[in-house]
Design an enzyme around this catalytic site. Structure first.
Site, PDB file in Angstrom:
ATOM      1  N   ASP A 195      85.559  67.229  38.090  1.00 27.34           N
ATOM      2  CA  ASP A 195      84.827  68.101  37.173  1.00 27.34           C
ATOM      3  C   ASP A 195      85.483  68.081  35.787  1.00 27.34           C
ATOM      4  OD1 ASP A 195      82.716  70.207  36.936  1.00 27.34           O
ATOM      5  OD2 ASP A 195      84.425  71.504  36.506  1.00 27.34           O
ATOM      6  N   GLU A 254      83.092  63.159  36.153  1.00 22.94           N
ATOM      7  CA  GLU A 254      82.065  63.858  35.388  1.00 22.94           C
ATOM      8  C   GLU A 254      82.593  63.907  33.955  1.00 22.94           C
ATOM      9  OE1 GLU A 254      79.842  68.134  34.697  1.00 22.94           O
ATOM     10  OE2 GLU A 254      82.004  67.907  34.891  1.00 22.94           O
TER      11      GLU A 254
END
Length: 501
Positions: A195, A254
């Protein structure tokens, strides 16, 4: 069962299915999806034909950002089950030939994390980013990116105030996350979706937004979105950990980068294995822009020896049935994506053709992004999966209300229906395994895309609302819409097999 001999570079052309855990399947009847429910539906995913699943965070959390605010990276929140449930899911998935990727959230912790609670007491505060005066950065969720604590200092949070950013210049932060990676690798996971992989390291000196040469921007929003070269050293150290385990464990970034060339840096041979292709996700339904982003994505990924990835929807964006404006376009988009070389990501429910839910009652809209910025919000793409046609769709009081008309979209309704969206995905994933080779564009009428790969595979896409004359390039094997001799149907895609001399 996953065999080591078949594990090598499996990720280069894998179909990876995103399980948004709280909305996928409810195993204990409390209205929230959990690991038991996900485990119960592994047979469905095996029948669908996916190679791996990506589980969104299920760690101990106050759930201020629905799990992306982690208080304990080595345990399962009781809302989702236990560590035993996680282990059972991993083992059962492996028995079905499905790999398991889990989310890791390294940019920030929850404000309930023991480290941050220590920091509030003035202990080891340098694990986070505190300063005496805030700069002008704004949170990605809206409002200031700084919150003041009782003693007068301010801490940075690029997201919600309950998600304080870690200081990745601190050696304890780096050591802690290396330990967390090993914990889950030892439990058997096959990799991590990282993330905010681009934002872990902040620009030196924390310059104000006005210093555009140091702070990279996305669009016109006044939001500090970083693509800092210093993050790559962290990803290289993580790659060494992944490589020390058998079976090709992978890292997926990401990463929001300003160009495909910058994005490719995250997947160099000694860094992560994949990076989400947000440039493709954000491209409008037009032939020219799509051809450009596909070509650019393939070329830049190939320049570092990596595969490109393709994605249409996820838990942070409006579902593509709604974005593209019709189910017909969504069906065609699915066949286009799944025909491309590289790895494809499928968001739970897209195989059912679920639209964005735009009329959720106000009291259920608790996304922290929406609470800080009323014009945004991600609740509508997170409405639970409909499993049955009956009232409740297989859920007991789901955490987000489900539309009254979703019965025909349910897994139960579509499973036996020839031509349904679910049937289209199942057949596409089956046939996709027979497709290989590089993409080769062919000349085609305006508003269309035509390309071929090895063994006579051809994909035609009509991105217009009108029939277009085009000679059949072979025998049709799968189509998103009607196939008529000599024409391409409006907003449709077809896979063909041409005779190979």
């Amino acid at each position: 069962m996953i065999h080591t001999s078949a594990a090598t570079r499996w990720w280069r052309d894998a179909v990876i299915y995103q399980v948004y855990v709280r909305s996928f399947a409810d195993g204990n009847g409390d209205g929230v999806g959990d690991l038991i429910g996900a485990r119960d539906r592994l047979g469905y995913l095996a029948d669908l034909g996916v190679d791996a699943i990506w589980l969104t965070p299920f760690y101990t959390s106050p759930m201020a950002d629905f799990g992306y605010d982690v208080a304990d990276y080595r345990d399962v929140d009781p809302l989702f089950g236990t560590l035993g449930d996680a282990k059972a899911l991993i083992d059962e998935a492996h028995g079905l030939g499905i790999r398991v990727i889990v989310d890791i959230v390294p940019n920030h912790t929850s404000s309930a994390h023991p480290w941050f609670q220590e920091a509030l007491r003035g202990v080891n505060r340098d694990r986070y980013i505190f300063r005496d005066q805030p700069n002008d950065w704004e949170s990605i969720f809206g409002g200031s990116a700084w919150t003041q604590v009782e003693d007068g200092q301010w801490y940075l949070h690029l997201f919600d105030s309950s998600q304080p950013d870690l200081n990745w210049d601190h050696p304890e932060v780096r050591a802690e996350f290396e330990s967390v990676l090993r914990f889950w690798l030892d439990l058997g996971v096959d990799g991590f979706r990282v993330d905010v992989a681009h934002g872990m390291v902040k620009p030196e000196g924390l310059p104000d937004i006005g210093h555009a040469d140091q702070v990279r921007m996305i669009g016109s929003d006044v939001v500090p979105y970083f693509d800092n070269d210093a993050v790559h050293e962290i990803h290289r150290s993580w790659r060494k950990i992944l490589d020390s385990y058998p079976g090709e464990r992978i890292g997926v970034a990401e990463a929001w980068a300003p160009t495909p060339e910058r994005l490719a840096r995250y997947v160099r041979p000694d860094e992560l294995h994949q990076a989400f292709n947000f440039h493709y996700l954000g491209t409008r339904w037009e032939a020219g822009p799509l051809r450009h982003v596909i070509t650019e994505s393939l070329e830049t990924a190939a320049s570092v020896g990596a595969p490109s990835t393709w994605v249409l929807s996820n838990h942070d964006v409006k579902r593509h049935v709604t974005r593209f404006g019709s189910v017909e376009r969504a069906r065609a988009a699915a066949l286009l994506m799944l025909a491309l070389p590289g790895s494809a990501y499928v968001y739970n429910g897209e195989e059912l053709g679920l639209p964005e839910v735009l009329d959720l009652p106000e009291e259920f809209c608790l996304d922290p992004q929406r609470l800080r910025d009323p014009d945004s919000g991600r609740d509508g793409c997170r409405v639970p999966m409909p499993w049955t046609s009956a009232e409740g769709y297989g859920w007991s009081s789901p955490w987000l209300p489900m539309p009254a008309g979703w019965g025909p979209l349910s897994v139960e309704a579509q499973s036996g229906e020839a031509g349904s969206m679910l049937s289209l995905y199942r057949e596409a994933l089956r046939l996709r395994r027979t497709v290989s080779g590089e993409l080769r564009w062919s000349d085609s009428p305006e508003g269309t895309l035509v390309f071929s790969r090895d063994d006579g595979f051809v994909c035609t896409v009509n991105l217009t609302g009108s029939e277009i004359a085009f000679p059949a390039p072979g025998e049709p094997v799968l189509s998103s819409g009607p196939v008529e001799p000599g024409t391409l149907a409006p907003d449709s895609a077809t896979w063909w097999r041409a005779k190979v001399a």
